[in-house]
Design a protein around this motif. Structure first.
Motif, PDB file in Angstrom:
ATOM      1  N   HIS A  87       0.835  -1.210   0.000  1.00  0.00           N
ATOM      2  CA  HIS A  87       0.000   0.000   0.000  1.00  0.00           C
ATOM      3  C   HIS A  87       0.876   1.269   0.000  1.00  0.00           C
ATOM      4  N   GLU A  88       1.838   1.300   0.930  1.00  0.00           N
ATOM      5  CA  GLU A  88       2.703   2.493   1.035  1.00  0.00           C
ATOM      6  C   GLU A  88       3.634   2.614  -0.167  1.00  0.00           C
ATOM      7  N   HIS A  91       1.748   4.336  -2.866  1.00  0.00           N
ATOM      8  CA  HIS A  91       1.769   5.788  -2.599  1.00  0.00           C
ATOM      9  C   HIS A  91       3.111   6.357  -3.061  1.00  0.00           C
ATOM     10  N   ARG A 130      -3.234   9.577  -3.318  1.00  0.00           N
ATOM     11  CA  ARG A 130      -3.981   9.065  -2.152  1.00  0.00           C
ATOM     12  C   ARG A 130      -4.894   7.892  -2.520  1.00  0.00           C
ATOM     13  N   ASP A 170      -6.872   7.782   3.903  1.00  0.00           N
ATOM     14  CA  ASP A 170      -6.803   8.310   2.530  1.00  0.00           C
ATOM     15  C   ASP A 170      -8.162   8.846   2.096  1.00  0.00           C
TER      16      ASP A 170
HETATM   17 ZN   LIG Z   1      -2.805   5.089   2.107  1.00  0.00          ZN
END
Ligand SMILES: [Zn+2]
Length: 199
Positions: A87-88, A91, A130, A170
């Motif tokens: 997930h990160e 981003h 985001r 987010d």
């Molecule tokens: Zn996030």
């Protein structure tokens, strides 16, 4: 408008999110996250069920041994950790796409984050940054579901649910930014973010 490393003249702060400072809001969001967890768990379980209706009927009498249970728990812990990292990372990749600079990755207690503390990013690219992990992981996960075995589907279901519920922060930022005035530059410094309105 492009991302810039210094705030152009005339821009003034007009909004802020800082969960480290605003503990009350952080708790409310955790509550919403829990609610989202239940809702997404049901939604993704239903989607997985649609794809595996027949094989579920065939394997109704599966028994689970002690080692399998331990393996399952370890695999789930790994899924939670892996989900957060991916997930990160997504981003981070999108921070790079819009700034062409290496983003900042950090760890705090049990969560990781990606940020770009040197950059002021316009609203549209920031919204994409985001939304990207929720959108990409959900789309890819749901696309893989029909081809996954029953066991793998269970992990995909967990991954999809954790990722979607974990995106609550987010979603909150996205909603706030959608209602902010234009033009807008967002400064994400890791612990939080401030947005600035131009003239
Ligand atoms: Zn996030």
């Amino acid at each position: 408008m492009k991302a810039v490393t210094s705030l152009p003249q005339g821009y003034t702060p007009c909004g802020e999110v800082n969960f480290a400072k605003d503990k009350k809001r952080a708790w409310i969001l955790n509550g919403v996250g829990l609610l989202l967890f239940i809702l997404f768990a049901l939604a993704f379980a239903y989607i997985a069920f649609l794809f595996h209706r027949e094989s579920l009927g065939r394997s109704a009498s599966v028994t689970i041994g002690g080692w399998q249970l331990l393996e399952g728990i370890l695999a789930m812990a790994f899924t939670v950790f892996g989900c957060m990292l991916v997930h990160e990372l997504i981003h981070g990749i999108f921070f790079w796409v819009f700034t062409r600079a290496w983003p900042h990755f950090g760890f705090k207690w049990i969560y990781a984050y990606a940020s770009a503390p040197e950059w002021y990013i316009p609203r549209t690219p920031f919204l994409i940054i985001r939304l990207a992990p929720f959108l990409l992981i959900t789309l890819i996960g749901v696309a893989v579901l029909p081809f996954a075995s029953l066991g793998l589907s269970l992990f995909l279901w967990l991954l999809l649910t954790l990722n979607a519920a974990g995106s609550v922060g987010d979603f909150y930022v996205i909603i706030r930014l959608l209602f902010a005035p234009s033009p807008l530059l967002v400064h994400d410094y890791g612990d939080g973010m401030t947005w600035y309105r131009g003239i």
